[in-house]
Design a protein around this motif. Structure first.
Motif, PDB file in Angstrom:
ATOM      1  N   GLU A   9      52.717  46.735  42.278  1.00 38.82           N
ATOM      2  CA  GLU A   9      52.693  45.659  43.271  1.00 38.82           C
ATOM      3  C   GLU A   9      51.422  44.823  43.111  1.00 38.82           C
ATOM      4  O   GLU A   9      51.453  43.587  43.169  1.00 38.82           O
ATOM      5  N   LEU A  10      50.306  45.514  42.890  1.00 37.29           N
ATOM      6  CA  LEU A  10      49.039  44.795  42.713  1.00 37.29           C
ATOM      7  C   LEU A  10      49.053  43.982  41.418  1.00 37.29           C
ATOM      8  O   LEU A  10      48.611  42.833  41.393  1.00 37.29           O
ATOM      9  N   VAL A  11      49.584  44.570  40.353  1.00 37.67           N
ATOM     10  CA  VAL A  11      49.664  43.839  39.075  1.00 37.67           C
ATOM     11  C   VAL A  11      50.551  42.612  39.227  1.00 37.67           C
ATOM     12  O   VAL A  11      50.240  41.531  38.717  1.00 37.67           O
ATOM     13  N   ARG A  12      51.650  42.795  39.938  1.00 37.75           N
ATOM     14  CA  ARG A  12      52.569  41.667  40.144  1.00 37.75           C
ATOM     15  C   ARG A  12      51.849  40.520  40.859  1.00 37.75           C
ATOM     16  O   ARG A  12      52.005  39.348  40.514  1.00 37.75           O
ATOM     17  N   ARG A  13      51.020  40.892  41.828  1.00 35.76           N
ATOM     18  CA  ARG A  13      50.272  39.850  42.553  1.00 35.76           C
ATOM     19  C   ARG A  13      49.211  39.208  41.650  1.00 35.76           C
ATOM     20  O   ARG A  13      48.984  38.001  41.727  1.00 35.76           O
ATOM     21  N   ILE A  14      48.578  40.021  40.813  1.00 35.90           N
ATOM     22  CA  ILE A  14      47.600  39.439  39.873  1.00 35.90           C
ATOM     23  C   ILE A  14      48.300  38.430  38.965  1.00 35.90           C
ATOM     24  O   ILE A  14      47.799  37.332  38.730  1.00 35.90           O
ATOM     25  N   GLN A  15      49.457  38.828  38.476  1.00 33.61           N
ATOM     26  CA  GLN A  15      50.189  37.943  37.563  1.00 33.61           C
ATOM     27  C   GLN A  15      50.680  36.681  38.268  1.00 33.61           C
ATOM     28  O   GLN A  15      51.000  35.693  37.618  1.00 33.61           O
ATOM     29  N   ARG A  16      50.741  36.749  39.586  1.00 32.90           N
ATOM     30  CA  ARG A  16      51.108  35.550  40.357  1.00 32.90           C
ATOM     31  C   ARG A  16      49.870  34.713  40.689  1.00 32.90           C
ATOM     32  O   ARG A  16      49.981  33.672  41.312  1.00 32.90           O
ATOM     33  N   GLY A  17      48.702  35.209  40.302  1.00 30.34           N
ATOM     34  CA  GLY A  17      47.490  34.427  40.496  1.00 30.34           C
ATOM     35  C   GLY A  17      46.578  34.909  41.609  1.00 30.34           C
ATOM     36  O   GLY A  17      45.598  34.243  41.933  1.00 30.34           O
ATOM     37  N   GLU A  18      46.860  36.079  42.202  1.00 29.71           N
ATOM     38  CA  GLU A  18      46.014  36.602  43.275  1.00 29.71           C
ATOM     39  C   GLU A  18      44.916  37.476  42.666  1.00 29.71           C
ATOM     40  O   GLU A  18      45.106  38.671  42.458  1.00 29.71           O
ATOM     41  N   ARG A  19      43.784  36.872  42.388  1.00 32.88           N
ATOM     42  CA  ARG A  19      42.676  37.595  41.751  1.00 32.88           C
ATOM     43  C   ARG A  19      42.212  38.784  42.582  1.00 32.88           C
ATOM     44  O   ARG A  19      41.786  39.799  42.050  1.00 32.88           O
ATOM     45  N   ALA A  20      42.244  38.644  43.907  1.00 32.73           N
ATOM     46  CA  ALA A  20      41.735  39.698  44.780  1.00 32.73           C
ATOM     47  C   ALA A  20      42.489  41.013  44.578  1.00 32.73           C
ATOM     48  O   ALA A  20      41.935  42.092  44.833  1.00 32.73           O
ATOM     49  N   PHE A  55      36.904  46.978  32.403  1.00 36.92           N
ATOM     50  CA  PHE A  55      37.664  46.263  33.436  1.00 36.92           C
ATOM     51  C   PHE A  55      37.863  44.791  33.057  1.00 36.92           C
ATOM     52  O   PHE A  55      38.919  44.210  33.352  1.00 36.92           O
ATOM     53  N   ILE A  56      36.883  44.206  32.417  1.00 36.69           N
ATOM     54  CA  ILE A  56      37.051  42.804  32.004  1.00 36.69           C
ATOM     55  C   ILE A  56      38.143  42.711  30.932  1.00 36.69           C
ATOM     56  O   ILE A  56      38.966  41.790  30.941  1.00 36.69           O
ATOM     57  N   LYS A  57      38.163  43.679  30.031  1.00 32.33           N
ATOM     58  CA  LYS A  57      39.242  43.697  29.024  1.00 32.33           C
ATOM     59  C   LYS A  57      40.600  43.870  29.705  1.00 32.33           C
ATOM     60  O   LYS A  57      41.594  43.287  29.282  1.00 32.33           O
ATOM     61  N   ALA A  58      40.613  44.712  30.724  1.00 34.10           N
ATOM     62  CA  ALA A  58      41.861  44.915  31.462  1.00 34.10           C
ATOM     63  C   ALA A  58      42.314  43.602  32.103  1.00 34.10           C
ATOM     64  O   ALA A  58      43.498  43.268  32.093  1.00 34.10           O
ATOM     65  N   TRP A  59      41.381  42.868  32.655  1.00 32.27           N
ATOM     66  CA  TRP A  59      41.716  41.576  33.260  1.00 32.27           C
ATOM     67  C   TRP A  59      42.329  40.642  32.207  1.00 32.27           C
ATOM     68  O   TRP A  59      43.329  39.981  32.452  1.00 32.27           O
ATOM     69  N   ARG A  60      41.684  40.613  31.035  1.00 33.12           N
ATOM     70  CA  ARG A  60      42.182  39.721  29.983  1.00 33.12           C
ATOM     71  C   ARG A  60      43.572  40.122  29.507  1.00 33.12           C
ATOM     72  O   ARG A  60      44.338  39.285  29.043  1.00 33.12           O
TER      73      ARG A  60
ATOM     74  N   ALA B  73      32.178  38.862  37.285  1.00 34.85           N
ATOM     75  CA  ALA B  73      32.424  38.655  35.849  1.00 34.85           C
ATOM     76  C   ALA B  73      33.837  38.134  35.609  1.00 34.85           C
ATOM     77  O   ALA B  73      34.056  37.250  34.780  1.00 34.85           O
ATOM     78  N   VAL B  74      34.770  38.682  36.361  1.00 35.61           N
ATOM     79  CA  VAL B  74      36.175  38.262  36.204  1.00 35.61           C
ATOM     80  C   VAL B  74      36.374  36.824  36.674  1.00 35.61           C
ATOM     81  O   VAL B  74      37.179  36.088  36.113  1.00 35.61           O
ATOM     82  N   SER B  75      35.606  36.437  37.682  1.00 39.58           N
ATOM     83  CA  SER B  75      35.766  35.067  38.198  1.00 39.58           C
ATOM     84  C   SER B  75      35.356  34.030  37.155  1.00 39.58           C
ATOM     85  O   SER B  75      35.774  32.870  37.228  1.00 39.58           O
ATOM     86  N   ALA B  76      34.556  34.453  36.179  1.00 38.71           N
ATOM     87  CA  ALA B  76      34.167  33.533  35.108  1.00 38.71           C
ATOM     88  C   ALA B  76      35.219  33.479  34.002  1.00 38.71           C
ATOM     89  O   ALA B  76      35.119  32.664  33.087  1.00 38.71           O
ATOM     90  N   GLU B  77      36.202  34.370  34.106  1.00 42.96           N
ATOM     91  CA  GLU B  77      37.261  34.418  33.094  1.00 42.96           C
ATOM     92  C   GLU B  77      38.369  33.441  33.459  1.00 42.96           C
ATOM     93  O   GLU B  77      38.541  33.094  34.633  1.00 42.96           O
ATOM     94  N   PRO B  78      39.140  33.007  32.462  1.00 43.02           N
ATOM     95  CA  PRO B  78      40.287  32.139  32.772  1.00 43.02           C
ATOM     96  C   PRO B  78      41.286  32.873  33.653  1.00 43.02           C
ATOM     97  O   PRO B  78      41.341  34.108  33.630  1.00 43.02           O
ATOM     98  N   PRO B  79      42.053  32.145  34.434  1.00 38.90           N
ATOM     99  CA  PRO B  79      43.055  32.803  35.284  1.00 38.90           C
ATOM    100  C   PRO B  79      44.132  33.483  34.445  1.00 38.90           C
ATOM    101  O   PRO B  79      44.334  33.129  33.283  1.00 38.90           O
ATOM    102  N   VAL B  80      44.761  34.458  35.082  1.00 36.03           N
ATOM    103  CA  VAL B  80      45.824  35.193  34.393  1.00 36.03           C
ATOM    104  C   VAL B  80      47.032  34.291  34.227  1.00 36.03           C
ATOM    105  O   VAL B  80      47.441  33.598  35.148  1.00 36.03           O
ATOM    106  N   ARG B  81      47.547  34.297  33.024  1.00 32.38           N
ATOM    107  CA  ARG B  81      48.802  33.589  32.774  1.00 32.38           C
ATOM    108  C   ARG B  81      49.829  34.628  32.357  1.00 32.38           C
ATOM    109  O   ARG B  81      49.792  35.097  31.227  1.00 32.38           O
TER     110      ARG B  81
END
Lengths: 199, 201
Positions: A9-20, A55-60, B73-81
């Motif tokens: 559910e959290l991943v789905r929200r991230i993929q929808r653009g909810e960074r939080a 975690f930054i790699k995970a975000w990417r 750090a993540v806020s400096a990254e491009p948004p998730v696509r």
């Protein structure tokens, strides 16, 4: 229904653009990931940097996460690779044995990590851990049993209800009350050090 | 499970969320609250810190404010696509039916247009009144008046050709029937019913 569903559910929200939503996953897994990385990176001062990089790699990579494995398995794999890369780039030897992310998929909790602890590390309990254990010991038996079955044994509410022969709503209430007791006990410590990391 | 969660307090629901013991609706609601409520988020973080202690995961390994540093750090990254939707996650019903409804609507419009045209004599010679009317014109960039060429599908076709067009339309409608599944779109008339419409009085 499981913790994996919450992660999805959290991943789905991230993929929808909810960074939080990503922050919630970081708060959830930061300690396990740090503990995992510490098995590769002995210098504790480096553990945090490597964990942050993981975690930054995970975000990417989360955009391409499709839920074919559990999120934590995916995250563990990233953390292990980040730790190994860190050692290689620092010219240090990568340990032969480590936590296999595939094995980690079989565990809903960190039992594998706990089992693999060295005696030295087991003895090195922090004040936080001692507080948690003292709090559990002082709880009424029904709360202690419920939270122990959940957190130590990894049983579901249904299974705990069967073991304790009570309704599932009672299980949920007992675990909540136990968790509140632990929260009240550790909050001063976390407020003091900021370790809860969500405030 | 949903019925068992109705009487829960918010904090109790958060505890159940940590354990992955909420039904989908309640789970989504509590996650939504978590994202909006800093106090609830702090409690979420503490619950997991306490849990990590029980698992022997040493919360003390990380310094204060770790997740904030990661967030910065993540806020400096491009948004998730998102490159693809999660496997096993069903899209909402309205999204699943959306493409089919659009296709069915297109078929319905084409069919309705065909029905109107059939009733109006599409397959017959244009009415003399229409033919006698002077064509509309537009002024081109050079200032010359250019006639708008207009016509009706089927103009000038012989009876055999008209029949061939009619059959092609029927085949098209029938081959696209799947887009008008009555089970998924109760308000859309299956095109097969329209395709079976008898144009001849």
């Amino acid at each position: 229904m499981s913790e994996s569903a919450v992660d999805l559910e959290l991943v789905r929200r991230i993929q929808r653009g909810e960074r939080a939503a990503f922050d919630l996953l970081v708060q959830k897994y930061q300690h396990r990931i740090a503990h995992l990385i510490a098995r590769y990176v002995q210098d504790k001062s480096e553990v945090e940097d490597v964990a942050q990089e993981a975690f930054i790699k995970a975000w990417r990579g989360v955009a391409s996460f499709r839920g074919e494995s559990a999120f934590y398995t995916w995250l563990y794999r990233i953390a292990i690779n980040t730790a190994k890369n860190h050692l290689v780039s620092a010219g240090r030897r990568v340990p032969d044995q480590g936590v296999d992310a595939t094995d980690a998929e079989q565990y809903e909790d960190a039992a594998l990590l706990r089992d693999a602890d060295t005696p030295e590390r087991t003895l090195m309990t922090t004040e936080l851990e001692q507080t948690v254990y003292r709090t559990i010991e002082s709880m009424p038996s029904e709360l202690r049993e419920a939270v122990t079955l959940r957190e130590m044994e990894g049983l579901s509410y249904d299974e705990i209800a069967a073991v304790m022969d009570c309704p599932i709503g009672t299980v949920r209430s007992r675990i909540f009350r136990a968790r509140e007791a632990i929260d009240s006990a550790i909050r001063p410590l976390l407020d003091e050090t900021g370790k809860s990391d969500g405030e | 499970m949903a019925s068992k969660t109705e009487s829960m307090t918010g904090d109790e629901a958060l505890s159940a969320l940590v354990d992955g013991e909420l039904g989908a609706l309640t789970r989504n609601r509590i996650v939504g609250r978590l994202l909006e409520d800093p106090e609830l988020r702090a409690r979420w973080a503490r619950y997991h810190a306490g849990r990590a202690s029980l698992e022997g995961a040493e919360p003390g390994l990380l310094g204060p404010g770790f997740s904030e540093r990661v967030a910065a750090a993540v806020s400096a990254e491009p948004p998730v696509r998102a490159s693809g939707r999660l496997a096993g996650v069903r899209r909402p019903l309205w999204r699943r039916g959306g493409a089919a409804i659009a296709a069915a609507a297109l078929v319905a419009v084409v069919t309705a247009g065909g029905v109107v045209a059939l009733r109006g004599g599409i397959f017959e010679s244009p009415a003399s009144g229409v033919a006698a009317t002077a064509p509309d014109t537009v002024v081109a960039a050079g200032g010359d008046a250019v006639p708008i060429v207009s016509g009706t599908y089927g103009d000038g076709l012989g009876p055999a050709e008209q029949e061939r067009v009619r059959q092609r339309l029927t085949v098209y409608l029938n081959s696209h029937n799947r887009f008008a599944d009555a089970d998924e779109m109760p308000n859309v008339m299956p095109s097969s019913r329209l395709a079976g419409f008898n144009a001849d009085p």
